[in-house]
Design an enzyme around this catalytic site. Structure first.
Site, short mmCIF file in Angstrom:
data_model
loop_
_atom_site.label_atom_id
_atom_site.label_comp_id
_atom_site.label_asym_id
_atom_site.label_seq_id
_atom_site.Cartn_x
_atom_site.Cartn_y
_atom_site.Cartn_z
CG ASP A 27 33.69 -4.87 7.24
OD1 ASP A 27 34.44 -3.88 7.15
OD2 ASP A 27 32.58 -4.83 7.80
CG LEU A 28 38.63 -4.35 10.40
CD1 LEU A 28 39.47 -3.10 10.65
CD2 LEU A 28 39.21 -5.55 11.13
CG ASP A 29 33.87 -0.96 11.97
OD1 ASP A 29 34.80 -1.38 12.68
OD2 ASP A 29 33.78 0.22 11.57
CB SER A 70 38.06 -1.89 7.30
OG SER A 70 37.30 -1.00 8.09
NE ARG A 71 32.36 1.19 2.68
CZ ARG A 71 31.47 2.17 2.57
NH1 ARG A 71 31.65 3.15 1.73
NH2 ARG A 71 30.37 2.17 3.30
CE LYS A 103 34.57 -2.69 3.22
NZ LYS A 103 34.35 -3.61 4.26
CG ASP A 126 28.64 -5.10 8.49
OD1 ASP A 126 28.02 -4.26 9.16
OD2 ASP A 126 29.70 -4.84 7.90
#
Length: 173
Positions: A27-29, A70-71, A103, A126
């Protein structure tokens, strides 16, 4: 700890495991970086969590592909930040789009693009709802509390090995 030192430590951790995932998805954030893209401006210079880049380089050195799921509702900002960080070419797939599917759609697209079976993937995120949903697809999924780090990598590889042993699949040379 600098990127090279983290990479060396990550390579040591990877060396402890006989079976590695074919693909690691991040994931990114709040997994690779400590913020939400939608709260930032494209003009800013982003930063990764301290261990993120070294871990990604170690995975690549070991021949493990990496991807993004990533959403983020602001994929344009996310992609700009990936470019600014100089990590664009590291990813075999980048699925960055807003979704209510937690996801599953991201992983179906990653699977179609890479051909890697879900049980050969390791995922870091996360949000427990994403972990729960993606785990049901057969992906070994690890919840990170404060970004991906060497401890999360070790935990992920340990759980991946346990899942591989119990399924009897995923044998690699």
């Amino acid at each position: 700890m600098g990127d090279e030192k983290v990479k060396d430590e990550a390579l040591k951790i990877l060396g402890l495991f006989q079976v590695l995932p074919r693909l690691v998805v991040f994931d990114l954030d709040y997994t690779l970086w400590p913020f939400y893209c939608e709260c930032r401006s494209k003009r800013e210079m982003p930063s990764l969590y301290p261990h993120a880049k070294g871990i990604m380089y170690a995975l690549k050195d070991k021949g493990v592909d990496i991807a993004i799921a990533s959403r983020s509702p602001t994929s344009d900002i996310a992609k700009t930040f990936i470019d600014k960080l100089g990590i664009q070419s590291m990813f075999v797939a980048q699925e960055i789009f807003s979704s209510w599917t937690h996801k599953t759609e991201h992983f179906q697209k990653i699977h179609r693009r890479t051909g890697v079976p879900f049980n050969s993937m390791l995922f870091f995120d996360d949000e427990d709802r994403n972990i729960d949903t993606v785990s049901k697809m057969g992906v070994t999924s690890i919840l990170v509390g404060n970004g991906v780090n060497l401890g999360a990598l070790r935990q992920g590889l340990t759980e991946f090995t346990q899942n591989s042993a119990s399924s009897g699949r995923n044998k690699q040379k």
